[in-house]
Scaffold this motif. Structure first.
Motif, PDB file in Angstrom:
ATOM      1  N   ASP A 114       6.120   7.958  -0.976  1.00 16.67           N
ATOM      2  CA  ASP A 114       5.840   6.519  -1.037  1.00 16.67           C
ATOM      3  C   ASP A 114       6.002   6.005  -2.458  1.00 16.67           C
ATOM      4  O   ASP A 114       6.662   4.993  -2.710  1.00 16.67           O
ATOM      5  CB  ASP A 114       4.409   6.218  -0.578  1.00 16.67           C
ATOM      6  CG  ASP A 114       4.185   6.403   0.905  1.00 16.67           C
ATOM      7  OD1 ASP A 114       5.169   6.592   1.645  1.00 16.67           O
ATOM      8  OD2 ASP A 114       3.015   6.378   1.316  1.00 16.67           O
ATOM      9  N   GLY A 115       5.338   6.692  -3.396  1.00 12.00           N
ATOM     10  CA  GLY A 115       5.379   6.239  -4.773  1.00 12.00           C
ATOM     11  C   GLY A 115       6.783   6.215  -5.330  1.00 12.00           C
ATOM     12  O   GLY A 115       7.214   5.242  -5.959  1.00 12.00           O
ATOM     13  N   ALA A 116       7.539   7.295  -5.092  1.00  7.29           N
ATOM     14  CA  ALA A 116       8.889   7.378  -5.634  1.00  7.29           C
ATOM     15  C   ALA A 116       9.813   6.351  -4.992  1.00  7.29           C
ATOM     16  O   ALA A 116      10.598   5.682  -5.688  1.00  7.29           O
ATOM     17  CB  ALA A 116       9.439   8.788  -5.439  1.00  7.29           C
ATOM     18  N   LEU A 117       9.743   6.210  -3.684  1.00 10.20           N
ATOM     19  CA  LEU A 117      10.660   5.306  -2.996  1.00 10.20           C
ATOM     20  C   LEU A 117      10.328   3.842  -3.261  1.00 10.20           C
ATOM     21  O   LEU A 117      11.235   3.005  -3.346  1.00 10.20           O
ATOM     22  CB  LEU A 117      10.662   5.606  -1.498  1.00 10.20           C
ATOM     23  CG  LEU A 117      11.199   7.004  -1.142  1.00 10.20           C
ATOM     24  CD1 LEU A 117      11.131   7.235   0.357  1.00 10.20           C
ATOM     25  CD2 LEU A 117      12.631   7.180  -1.640  1.00 10.20           C
ATOM     26  N   GLU A 138       8.605  -1.093   2.710  1.00  9.10           N
ATOM     27  CA  GLU A 138       7.684  -0.991   3.839  1.00  9.10           C
ATOM     28  C   GLU A 138       8.413  -0.646   5.127  1.00  9.10           C
ATOM     29  O   GLU A 138       7.897   0.127   5.947  1.00  9.10           O
ATOM     30  CB  GLU A 138       6.887  -2.282   3.983  1.00  9.10           C
ATOM     31  CG  GLU A 138       5.854  -2.464   2.879  1.00  9.10           C
ATOM     32  CD  GLU A 138       5.047  -3.729   3.011  1.00  9.10           C
ATOM     33  OE1 GLU A 138       4.004  -3.835   2.349  1.00  9.10           O
ATOM     34  OE2 GLU A 138       5.457  -4.633   3.787  1.00  9.10           O
ATOM     35  N   ARG A 139       9.612  -1.194   5.332  1.00  6.34           N
ATOM     36  CA  ARG A 139      10.368  -0.845   6.541  1.00  6.34           C
ATOM     37  C   ARG A 139      10.621   0.656   6.607  1.00  6.34           C
ATOM     38  O   ARG A 139      10.412   1.296   7.646  1.00  6.34           O
ATOM     39  CB  ARG A 139      11.694  -1.618   6.580  1.00  6.34           C
ATOM     40  CG  ARG A 139      11.583  -3.037   7.119  1.00  6.34           C
ATOM     41  CD  ARG A 139      12.940  -3.584   7.508  1.00  6.34           C
ATOM     42  NE  ARG A 139      13.828  -3.721   6.354  1.00  6.34           N
ATOM     43  CZ  ARG A 139      13.929  -4.809   5.613  1.00  6.34           C
ATOM     44  NH1 ARG A 139      13.183  -5.877   5.891  1.00  6.34           N
ATOM     45  NH2 ARG A 139      14.786  -4.882   4.601  1.00  6.34           N
ATOM     46  N   LEU A 184       0.845  -1.199   0.000  1.00 10.47           N
ATOM     47  CA  LEU A 184       0.000   0.000   0.000  1.00 10.47           C
ATOM     48  C   LEU A 184       0.873   1.239   0.000  1.00 10.47           C
ATOM     49  O   LEU A 184       2.034   1.209   0.423  1.00 10.47           O
ATOM     50  CB  LEU A 184      -0.891   0.038   1.243  1.00 10.47           C
ATOM     51  CG  LEU A 184      -1.811  -1.145   1.513  1.00 10.47           C
ATOM     52  CD1 LEU A 184      -2.447  -1.009   2.899  1.00 10.47           C
ATOM     53  CD2 LEU A 184      -2.887  -1.251   0.441  1.00 10.47           C
ATOM     54  N   LEU A 185       0.268   2.353  -0.433  1.00  6.42           N
ATOM     55  CA  LEU A 185       0.932   3.643  -0.308  1.00  6.42           C
ATOM     56  C   LEU A 185      -0.111   4.731  -0.096  1.00  6.42           C
ATOM     57  O   LEU A 185      -1.307   4.531  -0.297  1.00  6.42           O
ATOM     58  CB  LEU A 185       1.812   3.933  -1.524  1.00  6.42           C
ATOM     59  CG  LEU A 185       1.193   4.033  -2.928  1.00  6.42           C
ATOM     60  CD1 LEU A 185       0.444   5.338  -3.168  1.00  6.42           C
ATOM     61  CD2 LEU A 185       2.299   3.901  -3.976  1.00  6.42           C
ATOM     62  N   GLY A 186       0.354   5.901   0.324  1.00  5.13           N
ATOM     63  CA  GLY A 186      -0.538   7.047   0.501  1.00  5.13           C
ATOM     64  C   GLY A 186      -1.592   6.827   1.572  1.00  5.13           C
ATOM     65  O   GLY A 186      -1.375   6.112   2.553  1.00  5.13           O
TER      66      GLY A 186
END
Length: 369
Positions: A309-312, A332-333, A288-290
């Motif tokens: 989140d998206g970039a990493l 995720e970490r 998941l992100l955002g």
């Protein structure tokens, strides 16, 4: 290994763009029928999220659409007392510029190959390497990324956590073309953010790039059903404005004049968040992100965290193109630690805004010592 992204918000599009920069393609499934199907909201304060735009190769184009003057700030009490004013020099660095969410989303969309986003695809479920949509169609995936916002359906594949109400309800309105229609109110608000903080209520006015001023009336320490029981007739905008003016009884007439000047767009919104520091056990093919991962109070961190989140995540996948499960665990970490800190800070800011002496405490925040 098809990377399927559910949700064409800022985080999902940042993921798709940075993957594209690194020669990795993805598919974004979005339930809206087209990019212009609905309005995208107001202005965003982009600070840490600028790193994502650099990784996406879009920072120069971002600077072209960002509004440095949006960093201006005015803070007042309900009786009209000006507590704090900060005006940004025209040559100041774009540390925290404002940008229209719609413009930023358009920038990301235009940076992707034309067939990356599949519009009109409402996600319903996933399993055994297949996504299923409301129209009965399906599509394969090797990695599924839930970028589908506060009410994420992908989230249920990883955790039972659900958003909960935090005691804040908001009514959003707006004044179109304010410099022409109400120049006196335009001068009062200034170029950036305008906050009036009272006991249990606040008024925030914010300029959009198209000349519209977006106004949010927040009511704190109110239950989840408050909007339904408040007596505000949302189906009658003129009457709603009258009722909202009554709720601001005792406030300076200049502030109620802002309400009277609004058009017929009246949007009630109940504010919810996910538990601070939410985590879940790793899954090899879902993440998941955002807001789907860490929905926070609306105090300026959510969009920045989604972009990062998206970039990493994209960078982690690009570094391990043959080992997505390890890449996801590493993402995720880092994401849990980074967004957990942001969520805790956002919760403290929310607590400050909801306090009886919010104006004075926020003044101390802007003027430490």
């Amino acid at each position: 290994m098809t990377i399927a992204i559910v949700g064409a918000g800022l985080g999902g599009l940042a993921l798709a763009r940075v993957l594209h920069v690194h020669g990795m393609e993805s598919v974004v499934y979005e339930r809206e029928p087209s990019r212009d199907a609905r309005g995208q909201g107001g202005m965003l304060d982009i600070h840490s999220g600028q790193r994502a735009l650099r990784e996406a190769g879009l920072i120069d184009r971002f600077h072209e659409i960002a509004r440095g003057e949006g960093q201006d700030m005015r803070l007042l009490e309900p009786d009209g007392t000006l507590l704090f004013q900060e005006d940004t020099p025209d040559d100041a660095p774009l540390a925290r510029p404002e940008v229209d969410r719609a413009d930023l989303r358009r920038l990301l969309l235009d940076s992707l190959p034309e067939d990356t986003v599949r519009w009109g695809h409402t996600f319903t479920s996933a399993g055994d390497g297949l996504l299923h949509f409301a129209d009965g169609t399906s599509a394969p995936y090797g990695l599924l990324v839930g970028a589908d916002g506060a009410n994420s359906r992908v989230r249920a594949l990883l955790t039972d956590a659900r958003p909960h109400h935090i005691g804040q309800n908001v009514v959003e309105m707006g004044i179109p073309d304010i410099d022409r229609t109400h120049p006196d109110l335009a001068a009062m608000i200034g170029r950036g953010n305008y906050w009036v903080l009272g006991h249990g209520m606040s008024l925030a006015a914010q300029r959009n790039g198209d000349g519209r001023v977006r106004i949010g009336l927040s009511f704190y320490h109110t239950p989840e059903d408050w909007l339904a029981t408040s007596g505000i007739p949302f189906d009658d905008p003129a009457a709603a404005r009258v009722r909202l003016t009554e709720l601001l009884s005792g406030w300076d007439p200049r502030f109620t004049a802002l309400i009277a000047a609004c058009d017929d767009t009246v949007v009630p919104r109940s504010i919810t968040t996910l538990p601070t520091g939410l985590t879940w056990p790793p899954a090899p093919d879902v993440t998941l992100l955002g807001d789907a991962a860490h929905l926070m109070p609306p105090v300026g961190e959510g969009a920045n965290m989604a972009l990062l989140d998206g970039a990493l995540l994209a960078l982690a996948l690009a570094a391990r193109p043959d080992d997505f499960p390890t890449a996801v665990r590493e993402y995720e970490r880092e994401m849990f630690e980074r967004t957990g800190a942001a969520a805790r800070m956002s919760a403290k800011m929310q607590e400050l805004l909801m306090s009886p002496d919010a104006a004075q405490r926020l003044l101390a925040f802007f003027r430490p010592g």
